[in-house]
Design a protein around this motif. Structure first.
Motif, PDB file in Angstrom:
ATOM      1  N   VAL A 159       0.828  -1.210   0.000  1.00 24.69           N
ATOM      2  CA  VAL A 159       0.000   0.000   0.000  1.00 24.69           C
ATOM      3  C   VAL A 159       0.865   1.264   0.000  1.00 24.69           C
ATOM      4  CG1 VAL A 159      -1.833   1.235   1.239  1.00 24.69           C
ATOM      5  CG2 VAL A 159      -1.767  -1.271   1.306  1.00 24.69           C
ATOM      6  N   TYR A 160       0.467   2.215  -0.840  1.00 25.30           N
ATOM      7  CA  TYR A 160       1.169   3.499  -0.982  1.00 25.30           C
ATOM      8  C   TYR A 160       0.166   4.590  -0.682  1.00 25.30           C
ATOM      9  CZ  TYR A 160       4.167   6.903  -3.561  1.00 25.30           C
ATOM     10  OH  TYR A 160       4.974   7.960  -3.950  1.00 25.30           O
ATOM     11  N   GLU A 161       0.383   5.308   0.413  1.00 24.06           N
ATOM     12  CA  GLU A 161      -0.606   6.310   0.848  1.00 24.06           C
ATOM     13  C   GLU A 161      -0.276   7.690   0.288  1.00 24.06           C
ATOM     14  OE1 GLU A 161      -0.398   8.024   4.776  1.00 24.06           O
ATOM     15  OE2 GLU A 161      -2.553   7.848   5.023  1.00 24.06           O
ATOM     16  N   LEU A 162      -1.218   8.272  -0.460  1.00 18.85           N
ATOM     17  CA  LEU A 162      -0.893   9.577  -1.056  1.00 18.85           C
ATOM     18  C   LEU A 162      -2.025  10.577  -0.934  1.00 18.85           C
ATOM     19  CD1 LEU A 162      -2.210  10.315  -4.127  1.00 18.85           C
ATOM     20  CD2 LEU A 162      -0.806   8.394  -4.763  1.00 18.85           C
ATOM     21  N   HIS A 163      -1.615  11.846  -0.902  1.00 17.37           N
ATOM     22  CA  HIS A 163      -2.528  12.984  -0.973  1.00 17.37           C
ATOM     23  C   HIS A 163      -2.357  13.563  -2.380  1.00 17.37           C
ATOM     24  CE1 HIS A 163      -3.861  17.164  -0.391  1.00 17.37           C
ATOM     25  NE2 HIS A 163      -4.496  16.755   0.694  1.00 17.37           N
ATOM     26  N   HIS A 164      -3.466  13.939  -2.996  1.00 17.83           N
ATOM     27  CA  HIS A 164      -3.394  14.373  -4.394  1.00 17.83           C
ATOM     28  C   HIS A 164      -2.419  15.540  -4.597  1.00 17.83           C
ATOM     29  CE1 HIS A 164      -6.606  11.655  -5.421  1.00 17.83           C
ATOM     30  NE2 HIS A 164      -7.307  12.127  -4.417  1.00 17.83           N
ATOM     31  N   ARG A 165      -2.444  16.494  -3.678  1.00 15.87           N
ATOM     32  CA  ARG A 165      -1.557  17.656  -3.855  1.00 15.87           C
ATOM     33  C   ARG A 165      -0.100  17.279  -3.565  1.00 15.87           C
ATOM     34  NH1 ARG A 165      -4.341  22.685  -4.480  1.00 15.87           N
ATOM     35  NH2 ARG A 165      -2.473  23.895  -4.023  1.00 15.87           N
ATOM     36  N   ASP A 166       0.115  16.492  -2.521  1.00 17.68           N
ATOM     37  CA  ASP A 166       1.494  16.051  -2.225  1.00 17.68           C
ATOM     38  C   ASP A 166       2.122  15.439  -3.476  1.00 17.68           C
ATOM     39  OD1 ASP A 166       0.406  16.419   0.336  1.00 17.68           O
ATOM     40  OD2 ASP A 166       1.579  14.792   1.213  1.00 17.68           O
ATOM     41  N   PHE A 167       1.305  14.661  -4.150  1.00 16.80           N
ATOM     42  CA  PHE A 167       1.819  13.810  -5.224  1.00 16.80           C
ATOM     43  C   PHE A 167       2.174  14.595  -6.486  1.00 16.80           C
ATOM     44  CE2 PHE A 167       1.277  10.270  -8.395  1.00 16.80           C
ATOM     45  CZ  PHE A 167       2.285   9.457  -7.880  1.00 16.80           C
ATOM     46  N   VAL A 186      -6.692  30.092  -5.527  1.00 19.08           N
ATOM     47  CA  VAL A 186      -5.998  30.374  -4.260  1.00 19.08           C
ATOM     48  C   VAL A 186      -5.414  29.058  -3.746  1.00 19.08           C
ATOM     49  CG1 VAL A 186      -6.288  31.202  -1.885  1.00 19.08           C
ATOM     50  CG2 VAL A 186      -7.635  32.219  -3.741  1.00 19.08           C
ATOM     51  N   PRO A 187      -4.096  29.003  -3.517  1.00 18.03           N
ATOM     52  CA  PRO A 187      -3.544  27.739  -3.005  1.00 18.03           C
ATOM     53  C   PRO A 187      -4.130  27.429  -1.623  1.00 18.03           C
ATOM     54  CG  PRO A 187      -1.802  29.286  -3.659  1.00 18.03           C
ATOM     55  CD  PRO A 187      -3.086  30.056  -3.659  1.00 18.03           C
ATOM     56  N   GLN A 188      -4.736  26.289  -1.512  1.00 16.81           N
ATOM     57  CA  GLN A 188      -5.305  25.869  -0.226  1.00 16.81           C
ATOM     58  C   GLN A 188      -4.919  24.415  -0.036  1.00 16.81           C
ATOM     59  OE1 GLN A 188      -9.644  27.089   0.332  1.00 16.81           O
ATOM     60  NE2 GLN A 188      -9.426  27.363  -1.862  1.00 16.81           N
ATOM     61  N   TYR A 189      -4.636  24.064   1.199  1.00 21.15           N
ATOM     62  CA  TYR A 189      -4.242  22.684   1.464  1.00 21.15           C
ATOM     63  C   TYR A 189      -4.958  22.167   2.688  1.00 21.15           C
ATOM     64  CZ  TYR A 189      -1.447  18.493   2.127  1.00 21.15           C
ATOM     65  OH  TYR A 189      -1.058  17.181   2.243  1.00 21.15           O
ATOM     66  N   ASN A 190      -5.490  20.988   2.613  1.00 19.75           N
ATOM     67  CA  ASN A 190      -5.955  20.286   3.802  1.00 19.75           C
ATOM     68  C   ASN A 190      -5.951  18.794   3.515  1.00 19.75           C
ATOM     69  OD1 ASN A 190      -7.723  19.436   6.212  1.00 19.75           O
ATOM     70  ND2 ASN A 190      -7.553  21.649   6.469  1.00 19.75           N
ATOM     71  N   TRP A 191      -5.693  18.004   4.557  1.00 25.48           N
ATOM     72  CA  TRP A 191      -5.770  16.549   4.374  1.00 25.48           C
ATOM     73  C   TRP A 191      -7.196  16.124   4.030  1.00 25.48           C
ATOM     74  CZ3 TRP A 191      -2.741  14.932   9.414  1.00 25.48           C
ATOM     75  CH2 TRP A 191      -1.359  15.017   9.168  1.00 25.48           C
ATOM     76  N   GLY A 192      -8.173  16.834   4.594  1.00 24.54           N
ATOM     77  CA  GLY A 192      -9.569  16.529   4.251  1.00 24.54           C
ATOM     78  C   GLY A 192     -10.311  15.652   5.244  1.00 24.54           C
ATOM     79  N   TYR A 193      -9.816  15.609   6.490  1.00 31.03           N
ATOM     80  CA  TYR A 193     -10.539  14.805   7.490  1.00 31.03           C
ATOM     81  C   TYR A 193     -11.687  15.621   8.090  1.00 31.03           C
ATOM     82  CZ  TYR A 193      -6.905  11.378   6.890  1.00 31.03           C
ATOM     83  OH  TYR A 193      -6.059  10.448   6.331  1.00 31.03           O
ATOM     84  N   HIS A 212       5.240  18.265  12.355  1.00 29.62           N
ATOM     85  CA  HIS A 212       4.663  17.040  12.914  1.00 29.62           C
ATOM     86  C   HIS A 212       3.260  16.797  12.375  1.00 29.62           C
ATOM     87  CE1 HIS A 212       3.749  14.078  16.129  1.00 29.62           C
ATOM     88  NE2 HIS A 212       2.560  14.629  16.119  1.00 29.62           N
ATOM     89  N   ASN A 213       2.450  17.852  12.364  1.00 33.83           N
ATOM     90  CA  ASN A 213       1.054  17.702  11.930  1.00 33.83           C
ATOM     91  C   ASN A 213       0.804  18.668  10.783  1.00 33.83           C
ATOM     92  OD1 ASN A 213      -1.686  17.462  11.619  1.00 33.83           O
ATOM     93  ND2 ASN A 213      -2.220  17.990  13.719  1.00 33.83           N
ATOM     94  N   SER A 214       0.950  18.194   9.566  1.00 32.70           N
ATOM     95  CA  SER A 214       0.929  19.080   8.397  1.00 32.70           C
ATOM     96  C   SER A 214      -0.447  19.136   7.742  1.00 32.70           C
ATOM     97  CB  SER A 214       1.984  18.619   7.387  1.00 32.70           C
ATOM     98  OG  SER A 214       1.636  17.357   6.844  1.00 32.70           O
ATOM     99  N   PHE A 215      -1.514  18.914   8.515  1.00 36.16           N
ATOM    100  CA  PHE A 215      -2.843  18.754   7.902  1.00 36.16           C
ATOM    101  C   PHE A 215      -3.304  19.971   7.123  1.00 36.16           C
ATOM    102  CE2 PHE A 215      -6.138  21.096  10.312  1.00 36.16           C
ATOM    103  CZ  PHE A 215      -5.374  21.597  11.364  1.00 36.16           C
ATOM    104  N   GLU A 216      -2.811  21.171   7.521  1.00 39.30           N
ATOM    105  CA  GLU A 216      -3.179  22.353   6.747  1.00 39.30           C
ATOM    106  C   GLU A 216      -1.955  23.188   6.406  1.00 39.30           C
ATOM    107  OE1 GLU A 216      -5.916  24.771   8.992  1.00 39.30           O
ATOM    108  OE2 GLU A 216      -4.500  25.040  10.640  1.00 39.30           O
ATOM    109  N   SER A 217      -0.798  22.554   6.431  1.00 39.16           N
ATOM    110  CA  SER A 217       0.430  23.260   6.047  1.00 39.16           C
ATOM    111  C   SER A 217       0.409  23.512   4.545  1.00 39.16           C
ATOM    112  CB  SER A 217       1.656  22.420   6.402  1.00 39.16           C
ATOM    113  OG  SER A 217       1.720  22.186   7.789  1.00 39.16           O
TER     114      SER A 217
END
Ligand code: CA
Length: 653
Positions: free
Chosen positions: A146-154, A215-222, A519-524
């Protein structure tokens, strides 16, 4: 029972609430009429509002709904409403006015930011070739990587070679390359050899404003809004509500064509809003657990926790996973904070998916953020995993046994040569099952095995949560040279990929991506979260090593026995004379493997150690951060084998 009597009675009331046979049919379109239905058993009136467009000021046509005996409110609205938008409003006994608009709980297509439903037929969203899309073949959960990815990270990095940055469609691009002409994107995943991608929340979530795509916006989406619709910010447009659905399907189809299955991260345990969530707006008091004082129970740490034990929510979850598995051909589900859900619901989910395809994966986090308001013995916690056959749980014992505890980023463990973590790592190597050679009293978090089968444990050292492994190594071994960091990384991944659990890697770890210590990059911002693709060249040693581990696992079924008795029969830990050394042998043609013996050694000491092995000639498959399955690294003679400092070694006889 004395204080908060009215709340207890609410809690009892829901047992009496009628539950309809189906919750997923809130809007059924035909050119002659559209049928609307919303479940709101305690309402005294309900209406559907139909809009020409998605604009806030658009004047609606209002249609009163009729109450049915199953607690739903329905209407058949004559005419062709294709392309219109809709939402529901309900009024309960005691309400002075109608509650806020809601798109319903099971909306399948929505406008921008998921505020209104959209009238169309789902079949219109199918991309060309969708009918012939098939899940790639898979025999056993033990074969998964399994390879865990976030669309923007990728795909946000300008050197990623992908044009559809941060979008579902990035995963449809073929033959993309980095600025160093190395494979990127889907081609990179094929080269690496993973069997599944696990995408971070990709249903419609609330924390990114879809109306501001520039507008650049980032969130993990939880932070779930609409559970049964893809997220709009990952689509090329939200002006056309079918785009996000179609593009999601294109992504799944492209992955399938590349031989890769897709796991969806699902977050049924809490919602973004509480009072104003679609769940609470249509059936107030039903979907969430509440404390005796009337406050929301908060096992999620996000403001609320849902109540999977209540029949309509259990049914909702089951219908929702069915929707994703059937409509979107999703191949697996990762349940966020699964420990908030009840065991019965999870077993029902497994059963429902078995009916579609028993190779659909179900896994999750066997914990909650804080104590859920439900009977511990009935919660889908890690310690109860043995009561949920066919469902996998993240194994934090080996993760923290390798890198250190999750509470303290500066705390190191086995990797940096902290003794006392050996049993926790061994616990992970066998896949959290019972094994006679593990001293469970010395395992960090679990004093008893919790898995019936090794595939019930997800084997990992890093995921989107907490520091990624490169950052953690820097944090716990601040004086380590670059080569030492790579070496510790390779040792960690050796434990993960030779474990009998399901191996799991966080996207970019294979090129030692960092998150600048966050440590917690959920909205970095993207600058923290994006995979820097140029590192694929810089950290070629790490990439080649992980790729080699995946090949090793694929070529040697001994590393994926998938059965606890087989593991106990074939896997034996070898005596070691030193702390911070773990050595084990898998032998006896395990899993039908042609190699008679496979030996894995992890030495996290800062010195070479000697290991006593049978007196014969072994082929070296891995040594000093290099893997070669063809035997080119060379051979070594048994008797005393020297294992270099801070490295892993894999031998075959
Ligand atoms: Ca959204």
């Amino acid at each position: 029972m004395l204080a908060g009597l009215s709340l207890s009675s609410v809690a009892q009331d829901y047992q009496q609430w009628p539950v309809p046979a189906q919750l997923d049919n809130e809007m059924c379109y035909s050119p002659k009429s559209t049928h609307f239905s919303v479940w709101s058993p305690m309402a005294k009136s309900a209406s559907v509002y139909i809009y020409k467009n998605d604009e806030a000021g658009c004047k609606p046509k209002v249609v009163k709904l009729r109450k049915m005996s199953d607690g739903t409110w329905q209407a058949d609205v004559k005419g062709n409403w294709h392309g219109y938008y809709y939402d529901f409003r309900v009024m309960l006994q005691g309400d002075k006015e109608e509650r806020l608009h809601s798109p319903g709980i099971f909306v399948k297509m929505v406008g921008t930011n998921g505020k209104r439903g959209y009238v169309a037929d789902m079949s219109e969203t199918n991309p060309e070739g969708w009918e012939s899309d098939k899940r790639p073949p898979m025999k056993s959960f033990a074969d998964m990587i399994v390879y865990e990815l976030h669309h923007r990270d990728f795909s946000m990095d300008t050197e990623s070679g992908m044009k559809n940055s941060g979008k579902f469609l990035a995963l449809t691009e073929e033959n993309t390359v980095t600025s160093d002409s190395l494979a990127s994107g889907l081609s990179h995943l094929k080269e690496l050899g993973v069997t599944h991608i696990q995408i971070l929340p990709s249903y419609d979530y609330g924390s990114v404003d879809e109306s501001k795509p520039d507008v650049p916006q980032y969130n993990w989406g939880y932070d779930p809004m609409n559970y049964n619709v893809p997220e709009g910010s990952y689509a090329t447009t939200t002006a056309d509500p079918t785009a996000r659905v179609r593009e999601f399907k294109q992504m799944v189809m492209a992955c399938h064509k590349a031989g890769i299955r897709v796991i969806l991260d699902v977050v049924y345990n809490h919602t973004y809003n509480t009072t104003n969530s679609p769940l609470e707006l249509t059936a107030p008091g039903y979907f969430y657990r509440k404390n005796a004082d009337g406050t929301w129970a908060n096992g999620s740490g996000c403001g609320n926790e849902t109540a999977s034990e209540r029949p309509a929510y259990r049914q909702f979850i089951i219908e929702s996973v069915r929707h994703w598995a059937e409509e979107y051909h999703i191949d697996g589900f990762r349940f966020d904070l699964m420990g908030i859900h009840d065991i019965e619901t999870m077993n029902e989910v497994r059963k429902a998916l078995d009916e579609i395809d028993p190779t659909i994966y179900v896994g999750g986090e066997g914990w909650a953020a804080s104590s859920p308001l439900y009977d511990d013995a009935k919660l889908a916690m890690k310690s109860n995993a043995y009561l949920m056959p066919g469902i996998s749980v993240f194994g934090d014992e080996m993760r923290d046994g390798l890198r250190g505890g999750w509470q303290n980023d500066a705390e190191g463990a086995f990797l940096v040569g902290e003794p006392g973590n050996e049993e926790s790592v061994k616990f992970g190597i066998v896949g959290a099952i019972e094994h006679p050679q593990i001293d469970y009293s010395k395992v960090n978090y679990s004093k008893v095995p919790w898995a019936l089968q090794p595939t019930q444990m997800i084997s990992y050292v890093s995921c989107h949560d907490d520091m990624c492994i490169a950052d953690r190594i820097k944090s716990t071994a601040p004086k380590a040279s670059r080569d030492e960091q790579i070496s510790l990384f390779c040792m960690a991944q050796t434990a993960v990929f030779t474990s009998q659990g399901i191996p799991f890697i966080f996207a970019g770890d294979e090129m030692m991506r960092n998150k600048k210590g966050v440590h917690n990059s959920f909205e970095s911002p993207d600058s923290i979260n994006t995979i820097p693709w140029h590192q694929k060249k810089e950290y070629k040693v790490a990439f080649d090593y992980v790729r080699g581990l995946i090949q090793l696992r694929k070529e040697h079924p001994a590393f994926r026995l998938g059965n606890a008795d087989e593991v106990r029969k074939h896997l034996a830990f070898l005596p070691v004379g030193e702390k911070n050394v773990i050595a084990y042998k898998i032998s006896g043609h395990a899993g039908g493997d042609s190699a008679e013996e496979l030996i894995v050694v992890l030495n996290s000491n800062k010195k070479t150690v000697e290991l006593e092995l049978d007196n014969k000639e072994y082929t070296i498959l891995a040594m000093e951060n290099r893997i070669d399955l063809s035997g080119k690294i060379g051979t070594c003679l048994g008797g005393k084998v020297r294992v270099p400092a801070q490295t892993a070694m894999i031998l075959k006889f």
